[in-house]
Design a protein around this motif. Structure first.
Motif, PDB file in Angstrom:
ATOM      1  N   GLY A   5     -10.602   4.074 -12.510  1.00  0.00           N
ATOM      2  CA  GLY A   5      -9.590   3.566 -11.450  1.00  0.00           C
ATOM      3  C   GLY A   5      -8.035   4.441 -11.764  1.00  0.00           C
ATOM      4  N   VAL A  38      -4.770  -0.999  -7.604  1.00  0.00           N
ATOM      5  CA  VAL A  38      -6.290  -0.895  -7.430  1.00  0.00           C
ATOM      6  C   VAL A  38      -6.584   0.002  -6.346  1.00  0.00           C
ATOM      7  N   ALA A  52     -11.183  -5.464  -9.109  1.00  0.00           N
ATOM      8  CA  ALA A  52     -10.198  -6.215  -8.572  1.00  0.00           C
ATOM      9  C   ALA A  52     -11.000  -7.348  -7.482  1.00  0.00           C
ATOM     10  N   ASN A  53     -11.963  -6.784  -6.549  1.00  0.00           N
ATOM     11  CA  ASN A  53     -12.603  -7.758  -5.597  1.00  0.00           C
ATOM     12  C   ASN A  53     -13.835  -8.550  -6.329  1.00  0.00           C
ATOM     13  N   THR A  82     -10.168  -0.045 -10.330  1.00  0.00           N
ATOM     14  CA  THR A  82     -11.046   0.025  -9.237  1.00  0.00           C
ATOM     15  C   THR A  82     -11.067  -1.164  -8.530  1.00  0.00           C
ATOM     16  N   SER A  83     -11.219  -1.190  -7.049  1.00  0.00           N
ATOM     17  CA  SER A  83     -11.341  -2.416  -6.291  1.00  0.00           C
ATOM     18  C   SER A  83     -12.594  -3.022  -6.664  1.00  0.00           C
ATOM     19  N   GLU A 108       0.887  -1.164  -0.074  1.00  0.00           N
ATOM     20  CA  GLU A 108      -0.005  -0.117  -0.081  1.00  0.00           C
ATOM     21  C   GLU A 108       0.874   1.276   0.111  1.00  0.00           C
ATOM     22  N   ASN A 151      -9.668   1.921  -3.979  1.00  0.00           N
ATOM     23  CA  ASN A 151     -10.799   1.694  -3.421  1.00  0.00           C
ATOM     24  C   ASN A 151     -11.462   3.041  -2.808  1.00  0.00           C
ATOM     25  N   ASN A 197     -13.750   3.587  -1.394  1.00  0.00           N
ATOM     26  CA  ASN A 197     -14.626   3.407  -0.093  1.00  0.00           C
ATOM     27  C   ASN A 197     -16.173   3.789  -0.368  1.00  0.00           C
ATOM     28  N   LYS A 252      -4.114  -0.445  -3.447  1.00  0.00           N
ATOM     29  CA  LYS A 252      -3.322  -1.692  -3.322  1.00  0.00           C
ATOM     30  C   LYS A 252      -2.636  -2.065  -4.416  1.00  0.00           C
ATOM     31  N   LYS A 279     -18.763  -1.169 -12.009  1.00  0.00           N
ATOM     32  CA  LYS A 279     -17.521  -1.421 -11.440  1.00  0.00           C
ATOM     33  C   LYS A 279     -16.406  -0.612 -11.805  1.00  0.00           C
TER      34      LYS A 279
END
Lengths: 361, 361
Positions: free
Chosen positions: A336, A308, A287-288, A283-284, A3, A310, A312, A9, A330
């Motif tokens: 991103g 990545v 990635a997620n 973006t997260s 980080e 995020n 929040n 990330k 997304k």
């Protein structure tokens, strides 16, 4: 995974980020359309199927004018009555926050936005349905013209950030990845919570069959990359790759699996391409995403850093943005990478989220 | 008149040049066409009247590709069997010498060049014959779009250099100057040794009459500038003016009397415009031309610095270039401003002339 900033990330190295931190970027949003997006249920872009095609034009009109000119209803994704705003809002927020210069590249879109555009060939041509096996007219010309754009814009900037807006772009990404020999089935992203992988796969297979290209999985390096894009790709892919080849400075490819597909195309053009001078910024939400696998695709291609961000959105008061957490949208319009750029310029992830919320209102 | 560099004569102050010397420019060539150029004997652009319309496209193709794609015969001016090459050769030389980044802006040209272009409105429209009094469709839109281009490109560059290529552009320049109240008859430049002033004047008067605008000499500030361009101007003028208004950095207007016409348009839009942040950069062929009077036109408009570059073509072994001394071509494609930019970046006038000769071969 490391980080560098709160909200970021990094998978792979962040050497490149360290090099460009605080430096001067130029942001490019590459727009295109493909009739592949007219296949029912394949894309979540647009408030209605009729409005889908207006998404890239609407996205860049929102960024530049803060209002729509090509149509009346803003680009968004609606599923079961719930909606999430276009990621252009995130990109606009990052651009306004940072005052980074930007231009739009039209690689081939049917609906022309009412904004100044750089045309990536003298007559940018909308992509055809990839099921025909004849998706993109003259990708080599788009590529060569875009090299000039990348070359000129890189001369007075420290790095480029290149995003895209093209509905059904993950299907064409799957097309190119598959044609070039990668196993990307059930791995590309999508703008809806339910990712229509079987449909995407069927569409790609029909296109490959009609183009006379067999399922190339495992045949990496055996198919001419321009033939692959001409058969089952979209105009954005050779445009972005051309800008990467033309650029003399680092490039952040602002996107997820579509930009991975650009990387597969780049590698097919130059197997010795030095991927340490570019990276993915996404973006997260991509990635997620459990319905896709960006990291698997990237790892098949090479040693490519993925960063990545995020924002929040769980902390946001905006319901539309919160729907990003449920799998809406997304990524897109370079969201991103635009956030990554803002972080690299010293803005916090909170600054970015607040600006996105402000713009959504 | 002062000499900052060998080969440069500055009329007015060179404060601005001192400020931008050694700094990073971005060069823009604005192309357009107008049917006014189809009036027999009005322009010397093009090897034949049929090829005239290919001049702007050919110019920028030569700059970018070093070869023609839209037609077979290079832009040039031929009079009585003698010819001089397009000033695009001078601009190309300056750009290659300096490696300055550049892009083409299409403000409205009938023949689209085979190069990446920024479109100054989403559908750039070729200018009509000014005799109709309806020369330019929606100049306000061209202006507003071009503001965005100027704004974005000025963000990461220290100054802009903006040139133009539009056959019969001095006639449309006369049109706008006259409509806006200036006395420019027998004062605008031209690409041939014999300047068809009476023809230009008649064409402008016919256009003004058909537009319901009377000869406005002395009526400075009384006619809406957009109406003037719409009636008897060309698409280049609002595009270049828009970029000037959008830019946050100094601008060199690379040209002679056509750029003076842009200045008249700028002043009509904003009577308090600060002309110290822009200047004209042109060639000695315009400045020394006895068939026109750039300095008189400029002095009517305001306190605008004019910088004149003399590439000393008398010392050239190239016969075509020597014809510039006989009144062929004189200026265009930003040649004067491009040379000025090269001088500001430390190249000598000899470096420039030698590079031009190399490119002409």
């Amino acid at each position: 995974m490391v980080e560098l900033f709160n909200g970021l990330k990094s998978y792979g190295s962040f050497e490149l980020l360290k090099k460009i931190e605080g430096k001067k970027p130029f942001f490019i949003c590459t727009i295109a359309t493909t009739s592949t997006a007219n296949i029912p249920y394949i894309t979540g872009a647009g408030a209605t199927p009729e409005l889908m095609e207006y998404t890239p034009a609407g996205d860049v009109e929102l960024i530049i004018h803060g209002e729509l000119r090509c149509c009346d209803i803003p680009p968004q994704t609606i599923v079961d009555g719930a909606s999430a705003p276009t990621p252009a809002m995130i990109t606009k927020a990052a651009l306004e926050l940072t005052d980074v210069p930007f231009l739009i590249v039209d690689a081939g879109s049917r609906i022309k936005p009412d904004v100044p555009c750089i045309t990536a060939s003298n007559k940018p041509i909308h992509g055809k349905d990839i099921r025909t096996g004849e998706a993109v007219e003259n990708p080599e010309k788009i590529f060569n013209d875009s090299k000039i754009i990348g070359r000129e814009l890189s001369k007075s900037n420290d790095y480029l950030v290149i995003g895209e807006s093209i509905p059904a772009g993950t299907t064409t990404a799957l097309g190119v990845l598959t044609a070039l020999g990668y196993d990307a089935n059930f791995k590309v992203s999508g703008s809806m919570p339910e990712n229509p992988h079987n449909l995407k796969k069927d569409v790609v297979m029909e296109g490959l069959a009609n183009a006379g290209i067999l399922d190339g999985i495992g045949n990496i390096g055996k198919i001419d990359p321009f033939k692959a894009v001409a058969a089952v790709g979209d105009p954005m892919i050779p445009a972005v790759a051309g800008m990467v080849f033309g650029s003399t400075v680092p490039v952040i490819l602002a996107g997820g699996t579509q930009m991975a597909s650009v990387c597969s195309f780049i590698k097919a053009i130059d197997p010795n391409f030095d991927f340490s001078r570019i990276c993915l910024g996404t973006t997260s939400f991509v990635a997620n995403d459990s319905t896709s696998d960006l990291f698997n695709i990237v790892s098949q291609i090479g040693d490519i850093d993925v960063h990545v961000v995020n924002p929040n959105f769980e902390e946001s008061s905006n319901g539309g943005l919160k729907n990003y957490l449920k799998g809406f949208v997304k990524e897109g319009v370079g969201a991103g990478g635009a956030m990554l750029m803002a972080l690299l310029l010293g803005y916090s992830i909170e600054d970015i989220r607040e600006k996105v919320e402000e713009i959504c209102e």
